[in-house]
Write an enzyme that holds these catalytic residues in place. Sequence first.
Site, short mmCIF file in Angstrom:
data_model
loop_
_atom_site.label_atom_id
_atom_site.label_comp_id
_atom_site.label_asym_id
_atom_site.label_seq_id
_atom_site.Cartn_x
_atom_site.Cartn_y
_atom_site.Cartn_z
N ARG A 71 -2.71 -2.18 -3.33
CA ARG A 71 -3.90 -1.37 -3.11
C ARG A 71 -3.83 -0.19 -4.09
O ARG A 71 -2.84 0.52 -4.15
CB ARG A 71 -3.92 -0.84 -1.69
CG ARG A 71 -5.08 0.08 -1.49
CD ARG A 71 -5.00 0.80 -0.17
NE ARG A 71 -6.17 1.63 -0.02
CZ ARG A 71 -6.14 2.83 0.54
NH1 ARG A 71 -5.03 3.33 0.98
NH2 ARG A 71 -7.25 3.53 0.64
N HIS A 107 -13.13 3.01 0.32
CA HIS A 107 -13.10 2.01 1.40
C HIS A 107 -13.76 0.70 0.96
O HIS A 107 -14.20 -0.08 1.80
CB HIS A 107 -13.85 2.49 2.67
CG HIS A 107 -13.24 3.65 3.38
ND1 HIS A 107 -14.01 4.64 3.94
CD2 HIS A 107 -11.95 3.98 3.62
CE1 HIS A 107 -13.22 5.54 4.50
NE2 HIS A 107 -11.97 5.17 4.32
N ARG A 137 -12.20 16.10 7.50
CA ARG A 137 -12.99 16.40 6.30
C ARG A 137 -14.42 16.79 6.67
O ARG A 137 -15.01 16.18 7.57
CB ARG A 137 -13.04 15.20 5.35
CG ARG A 137 -11.72 14.95 4.67
CD ARG A 137 -11.80 13.72 3.78
NE ARG A 137 -10.62 12.89 3.99
CZ ARG A 137 -10.56 11.60 3.77
NH1 ARG A 137 -11.62 10.95 3.32
NH2 ARG A 137 -9.45 10.93 4.00
N GLY A 173 -10.92 2.53 13.02
CA GLY A 173 -10.44 3.06 14.30
C GLY A 173 -11.52 3.43 15.30
O GLY A 173 -11.51 2.95 16.43
N ASN A 196 0.87 -1.18 0.00
CA ASN A 196 0.00 0.00 0.00
C ASN A 196 0.91 1.23 0.00
O ASN A 196 1.50 1.57 1.01
CB ASN A 196 -0.88 -0.04 1.26
CG ASN A 196 -1.83 1.14 1.33
OD1 ASN A 196 -1.79 2.04 0.50
ND2 ASN A 196 -2.69 1.13 2.33
N GLU A 217 -8.08 -5.00 5.50
CA GLU A 217 -7.98 -4.74 4.06
C GLU A 217 -6.83 -5.53 3.43
O GLU A 217 -6.94 -6.01 2.30
CB GLU A 217 -7.81 -3.24 3.81
CG GLU A 217 -9.09 -2.48 4.14
CD GLU A 217 -8.90 -0.98 4.30
OE1 GLU A 217 -9.19 -0.25 3.36
OE2 GLU A 217 -8.45 -0.56 5.38
P1 AMP Z 1 -8.30 4.69 11.24
O1 AMP Z 1 -8.33 5.81 10.22
O2 AMP Z 1 -9.23 3.59 10.94
O3 AMP Z 1 -6.89 4.24 11.54
O4 AMP Z 1 -8.83 5.34 12.60
C1 AMP Z 1 -8.08 6.30 13.29
C2 AMP Z 1 -8.95 6.97 14.32
O5 AMP Z 1 -9.52 6.01 15.23
C3 AMP Z 1 -8.16 7.90 15.22
O6 AMP Z 1 -8.07 9.18 14.66
C4 AMP Z 1 -8.97 7.92 16.47
O7 AMP Z 1 -9.84 9.04 16.42
C5 AMP Z 1 -9.82 6.68 16.45
N1 AMP Z 1 -9.57 5.83 17.61
C6 AMP Z 1 -8.58 4.93 17.78
N2 AMP Z 1 -8.68 4.35 19.00
C7 AMP Z 1 -9.76 4.90 19.62
C8 AMP Z 1 -10.38 4.74 20.90
N3 AMP Z 1 -9.90 3.89 21.80
N4 AMP Z 1 -11.48 5.50 21.17
C9 AMP Z 1 -11.95 6.37 20.27
N5 AMP Z 1 -11.41 6.56 19.05
C10 AMP Z 1 -10.33 5.85 18.73
#
Ligand code: AMP
Length: 397
Positions: free
Chosen positions: A91, A180, A241, A331, A7, A384
């Site tokens: 990817r 996604h 965003r 996340g 990726n 993914e």
């Molecule tokens: P991703 O783009 O899927 O990697 O998600 C990243 C986002 O997940 C981060 O910016 C956080 O805001 C959120 N995140 C990660 N761990 C937690 C948690 N324990 N509680 C709330 N939000 C989280």
Amino acid sequence: MDILVINCGSSSLKYQLIDMEGEKVLAKGLVERIGIEGSRIKHEPINAEKVVIEEPIQDHKKALKMVVEAIVSKEHGVIESMNQITAVGHRVVHGGEDFSKSVIITDKVMEALEKNIELAPLHNPPNITGIEACKAIMPDVPMVAVFDTAFHQTIPEENYIYAIPYEYYEKYKIRRYGFHGTSHKYVAFRTAEILGRDLKDLNIVTCHLGNGASITAIKSGVSIDTSMGFTPLEGLAMGTRSGNIDPAIIPFLMKKENMSCDEVNDVLNKESGVLGVSGISSDFRDLEDEAAKGNKRAQLALNLFANRVKKYIAAYIAELGRVDAIVFTAGVGENSPLIRKMVCDGLNFIGVSIDNELNDVKGKERIISSEDSKVKVLIVPTNEELMIARETMELVK
Ligand code: AMP
């Protein structure tokens, strides 16, 4: 059969080497700051300590060379030679209307990827660079492109055409593409497995809530609508965003703030979302902490985010006509009991009810709906890379 999943971003390269017998990750890692001072590779082999190697990495070809060296190295390698890599899965963000499935990469595919650069000027060029670097280092290994947009190519016309003059679709291919896709597809498949049902019999709403966020309506395993659009800016409010806004705000801001088109675009992509509303952070952990301490704008950002997720879910249930499962991933979706609760409590009226104890979990695959809920609610951590490896294997087998 070992598959290398790549990726590529503009200055980074993430990788995983997966043994498809048992779908076991043998090694994974990240090359950072490619072409910038301070470049390094972080390599995590299975059953051994993580290693960080810092040295100048001027381009993606050098980055990939280091990845292969790390994977086969005597000290922290996981395979004996590069020949053990059966195929590489890449990817690719945007496949436009050319790709509704993953494909084996040929010269013709490369031409189509080049053509789609104008649809994803930030993402497709590094993806292409990664493929070219791989070709240079492993010329005889088959490669597959797996697109973020492909899963959504089944969306019907009335959901992908924007209500602007039709000629802009004909001239410039302005339409909803959705993103996604690999994640939505993976969690839908996994949901069917967890529920012990045939995916063909299920109507599912999948919520990929991360820094970027999108929701998809899936009928019989097929995407029929998704919240991201021509670009990943549409739909939900996200980390930075804006998601949906009244389009008239754009010319208004350009006039009032004397901003250029690119400047407004930057504000909407990088300074908006929950960061823009809260003025604190794009990270939901920070927002939850601040809101708990009584910060009103942090609370407002969370309320706004959860409310929009809820509205999309309800709209997609209306489109599906019936829903069997709502799935949270990425996340925030995987790790925030608070957001899941805020969303689901607003959906009681359609028979969605979650069990607070089951919901009190981070990053675990599980059903969190209560016994009497008419709709199953699940957390399914996305994967993914595994989906890319599976699609790559299917094509090269
Ligand atoms: P991703 O783009 O899927 O990697 O998600 C990243 C986002 O997940 C981060 O910016 C956080 O805001 C959120 N995140 C990660 N761990 C937690 C948690 N324990 N509680 C709330 N939000 C989280």
